[in-house]
Scaffold this motif. Structure first.
Motif, short mmCIF file in Angstrom:
data_model
loop_
_atom_site.label_atom_id
_atom_site.label_comp_id
_atom_site.label_asym_id
_atom_site.label_seq_id
_atom_site.Cartn_x
_atom_site.Cartn_y
_atom_site.Cartn_z
N THR A 1 9.43 -6.67 -5.91
CA THR A 1 8.79 -6.51 -6.88
C THR A 1 7.23 -6.30 -7.02
N GLY B 1 5.05 -5.10 -4.95
CA GLY B 1 4.37 -3.69 -4.90
C GLY B 1 4.23 -2.90 -5.97
N HIS B 2 5.35 -2.90 -6.53
CA HIS B 2 5.37 -2.20 -7.89
C HIS B 2 4.47 -2.98 -9.13
N CYS B 3 4.60 -4.45 -9.18
CA CYS B 3 3.82 -4.92 -10.07
C CYS B 3 2.36 -4.81 -9.74
N LEU B 4 1.81 -4.58 -8.43
CA LEU B 4 0.55 -4.44 -8.15
C LEU B 4 0.14 -2.95 -8.45
N LYS B 5 0.84 -1.79 -8.39
CA LYS B 5 0.53 -0.85 -8.74
C LYS B 5 0.45 -0.56 -10.20
N ILE B 6 1.20 -1.15 -11.22
CA ILE B 6 0.96 -1.42 -12.51
C ILE B 6 -0.26 -1.91 -12.85
N GLN C 1 -3.15 -2.18 -11.08
CA GLN C 1 -4.13 -1.29 -10.58
C GLN C 1 -4.34 0.06 -11.53
N THR C 2 -3.29 0.33 -12.18
CA THR C 2 -3.55 1.62 -12.90
C THR C 2 -4.02 1.06 -14.21
#
Length: 70
Positions: free
Chosen positions: A53, A55-60, A62-63
């Motif tokens: 999870t 990678g997904h948390c990092l993308k959130i 970063q947005t």
């Protein structure tokens, strides 16, 4: 008697208020200073995160960051 960890590297850090509160809670619960708690987290980073999870948390995360001038 256990010798206290010597923190040799220092760097300026900017954290969200939520992240800082969580760091302080972790440090207090672990009977560590905040720098020691960060060192522990990063030294054991691969064991601490959930690889499925993160990678997904990092993308959130970063947005939610404001645009940076590079």
């Amino acid at each position: 008697m256990h010798k206290r960890l010597r923190l040799k590297r220092r760097f300026p850090v900017a954290m969200t208020e939520d992240g800082y509160r969580r760091l302080k809670k972790f440090a207090q619960d672990s009977h560590l200073e905040e720098g020691e708690a960060l060192s522990c987290m990063f030294k054991n980073f691969d064991s601490v995160i959930n690889k499925d999870t993160f990678g997904h948390c990092l993308k959130i995360f970063q947005t939610g960051l404001p645009c940076r001038n590079q």
